[in-house]
Motif scaffolding. Structure first.
Motif, PDB file in Angstrom:
ATOM      1  N   UNK A  86      -1.827   4.018  -5.662  1.00  0.00           N
ATOM      2  CA  UNK A  86      -2.590   4.294  -4.443  1.00  0.00           C
ATOM      3  C   UNK A  86      -4.012   4.728  -4.786  1.00  0.00           C
ATOM      4  N   UNK A  87      -4.128   5.591  -5.777  1.00  0.00           N
ATOM      5  CA  UNK A  87      -5.449   6.127  -6.134  1.00  0.00           C
ATOM      6  C   UNK A  87      -6.331   5.076  -6.828  1.00  0.00           C
ATOM      7  N   UNK A  88      -5.742   4.295  -7.725  1.00  0.00           N
ATOM      8  CA  UNK A  88      -6.568   3.403  -8.558  1.00  0.00           C
ATOM      9  C   UNK A  88      -6.722   1.991  -7.991  1.00  0.00           C
ATOM     10  N   UNK A  89      -5.754   1.557  -7.211  1.00  0.00           N
ATOM     11  CA  UNK A  89      -5.850   0.188  -6.658  1.00  0.00           C
ATOM     12  C   UNK A  89      -5.929   0.172  -5.131  1.00  0.00           C
ATOM     13  N   UNK A  90      -5.560   1.270  -4.499  1.00  0.00           N
ATOM     14  CA  UNK A  90      -5.467   1.288  -3.036  1.00  0.00           C
ATOM     15  C   UNK A  90      -6.828   1.336  -2.344  1.00  0.00           C
TER      16      UNK A  90
ATOM     17  N   UNK B 142      -9.932  -4.904 -14.862  1.00  0.00           N
ATOM     18  CA  UNK B 142      -9.608  -3.539 -14.417  1.00  0.00           C
ATOM     19  C   UNK B 142      -8.089  -3.324 -14.301  1.00  0.00           C
ATOM     20  N   UNK B 143      -7.359  -4.399 -14.031  1.00  0.00           N
ATOM     21  CA  UNK B 143      -5.899  -4.261 -13.924  1.00  0.00           C
ATOM     22  C   UNK B 143      -5.295  -3.784 -15.248  1.00  0.00           C
ATOM     23  N   UNK B 144      -5.886  -4.234 -16.340  1.00  0.00           N
ATOM     24  CA  UNK B 144      -5.405  -3.790 -17.657  1.00  0.00           C
ATOM     25  C   UNK B 144      -5.762  -2.309 -17.860  1.00  0.00           C
TER      26      UNK B 144
ATOM     27  N   UNK C 156       0.558 -11.084 -13.740  1.00  0.00           N
ATOM     28  CA  UNK C 156       0.370  -9.932 -12.844  1.00  0.00           C
ATOM     29  C   UNK C 156       1.573  -8.991 -12.897  1.00  0.00           C
ATOM     30  N   UNK C 157       2.775  -9.552 -12.840  1.00  0.00           N
ATOM     31  CA  UNK C 157       3.983  -8.705 -12.838  1.00  0.00           C
ATOM     32  C   UNK C 157       4.108  -7.928 -14.139  1.00  0.00           C
ATOM     33  N   UNK C 158       3.887  -8.628 -15.238  1.00  0.00           N
ATOM     34  CA  UNK C 158       4.069  -7.974 -16.542  1.00  0.00           C
ATOM     35  C   UNK C 158       2.991  -6.918 -16.765  1.00  0.00           C
ATOM     36  N   UNK C 159       1.731  -7.274 -16.515  1.00  0.00           N
ATOM     37  CA  UNK C 159       0.645  -6.315 -16.809  1.00  0.00           C
ATOM     38  C   UNK C 159       0.674  -5.124 -15.856  1.00  0.00           C
TER      39      UNK C 159
END
Lengths: 255, 219
Positions: B215-219, B157-159, B55-58
């Protein structure tokens, strides 16, 4: 022929060019002289189209620069060659690459045709073994020759030089001056040289325009500069003892 | 133009791979060790080390941290190379020849930086590899636990989010230093000042953009 009509250029509150009008003839070496801060470089940059004057016009063989479309201005610029004071060669390219650059950008010549042309102009400026050297590997005089080669490689109608022999020893400076004069006559180019080197004035000055504080103070030929009574010109041109003696001898000989 | 773009890819992307790989490997390793050292409760599964590293790296270290480093390395190079061309009248020479100097100098850099996500993909891979090596060979985790953590609750989606950030950071790294180099005035000293200013502003823009995009993509 370049015809300049009443051009004015200001930067903020500073009025640098104050209504200059003159003509620069084809096939002649035209010199702009004047003290530092007299507006020579700004004037030259106006002629090149790098600065736009607020008033007045500049005509290149009847074509008024300010009335041209962007495409026409681009075409006109391809007819101009410029030798910058510091040569302005591209550091990342070899001598050959520098001279070939305009050909690669604006012509559809094959690589061998371009190499032939580059070889020809480098030979013309007496540079034979420097094709694959970088600008940092050659002397100041050689850099100036490369700059001249790059300026003439597209067969320009107009050649502009900003202090082409600054930083050069007197012998190399005269060689560069004579090279520019020869090329001007050979290719029938309108050449405008910005200088404050009096040797250049005496060697190649077919027409001289003297600027003082942004005003054209005087114009004439190198022969007329001996006879002029204009105090500003004589104070500038004959500021050294050597030139004072030369002028004195000329006047005595004439009398 | 094609040769110019290839040259810029070589200088901006390929030439930066060494430092990107070096930094990513050790950052991944440090994240893994730090996570392991902070798990004191025996009820917390050991696969958290792999999970936290991934998680931290990606999400942050590969796209954002690497981009700050690139703002220094690539950004300074762009500002100083264009700034030196301005100071030595090479840009004026291009203009006199009738070449659109802004287009000639900046456009290839923007196109070249579109390859930046590939470098970040390598950074992600190497970062996680560094975490795995540090975790397993440092005795903090078994390989099976680490790999299980890597696969735990993986959200593709995180990638995607990370690569969206990367593309925008690439545009910032190409344009902000180019602006500072192209419009600089003065001499050699000012080239150095412009490079520093460009690095500061590129970093500031990246950090603010990172906040807004998160904020826009994960918030």
């Amino acid at each position: 022929m370049i015809t300049v009509e009443n051009i004015h250029k200001t930067f903020g509150d500073t009025h640098v060019l104050k209504g200059i009008s003159t003509t620069f003839d084809t096939g002649k070496t035209n010199l702009i002289i004047g003290q530092s801060g007299s507006g020579k470089t700004v004037f030259l940059k106006c002629l090149l189209g790098l600065f736009t004057p607020e008033e007045g016009s500049i005509d290149y063989d009847g074509k008024t620069y300010s009335e041209l479309t962007s495409a026409e201005k681009r075409d006109l610029r391809q007819e101009m060659g410029m030798v910058f004071q510091g040569s302005a060669l591209f550091d990342s390219m070899t001598v050959e690459g520098n001279v070939m650059f305009p050909l690669g950008m604006f012509t559809k010549q094959s690589k061998s045709e371009m190499q032939d042309r580059v070889g020809f102009v480098l030979k013309r400026v007496n540079l034979i073994d420097a094709h694959h050297k970088y600008p940092s590997e050659i002397s100041g005089g050689m850099q100036k020759r490369v700059a001249i080669a790059r300026a003439i490689v597209m067969n320009p109608k107009y050649l502009f030089c900003d202090e082409p022999n600054s930083g050069l020893d007197p012998k190399t400076a005269i060689l560069i001056d004579n090279l520019i004069k020869e090329i001007t006559e050979e290719y029938d180019i309108t050449t405008v040289i910005n200088t404050h080197d009096m040797n250049s004035v005496m060697e190649i000055g077919e027409k001289i325009v003297f600027l003082k504080n942004g005003i054209k103070e005087w114009e004439g030929s190198k022969n007329e500069i001996f006879k002029t009574d204009n105090e500003a010109v004589t104070n500038f041109v004959y500021s050294s003892e050597l030139f004072k003696k030369v002028r004195q001898m000329y006047i005595e000989e004439r009398n | 133009m094609r040769s110019l773009i290839l040259k810029e890819i070589d200088e901006l992307i390929y030439g930066s791979l060494g430092i990107i790989i070096f930094i990513s490997f050790f950052i991944g390793g440090v994240v893994s060790i730090q996570t392991a050292l902070n798990i004191t409760n025996p009820l917390i599964p050991r696969n958290l080390i792999g999970f936290a590293t991934r998680q931290s790296v990606i999400l942050e270290f590969a796209p954002t941290f690497t981009s700050i480093i690139m703002a220094g390395k690539v950004g300074s190079y762009i500002t100083s190379s264009i700034g030196t061309m301005r100071v030595t009248e090479q840009i004026d020479a291009l203009e006199v020849m009738g070449v659109n100097s802004l287009n000639y100098l900046v456009f290839p850099k923007i196109i070249a930086m579109l390859m930046y996500p590939f470098a970040i993909a390598i950074a992600m891979y190497v970062g996680i590899l560094g975490g795995w090596i540090a975790g397993v060979f440092g005795g903090f985790s078994s390989s099976a636990d680490f790999v299980e953590g890597l696969q735990l609750d993986f959200i593709p989606y995180h990638v995607v989010y990370s690569f969206i950030k990367t593309i925008l950071f690439a545009l910032v790294i190409a344009t902000v230093p180019s602006f500072h180099g192209y419009y600089m005035k003065g001499g050699a000293l000012e080239v150095g000042k412009a490079s520093t200013t460009a690095f500061v502003w590129t970093s500031v823009v990246i950090i603010i953009l990172n906040y807004i995009l998160t904020q826009l993509l994960l918030g």
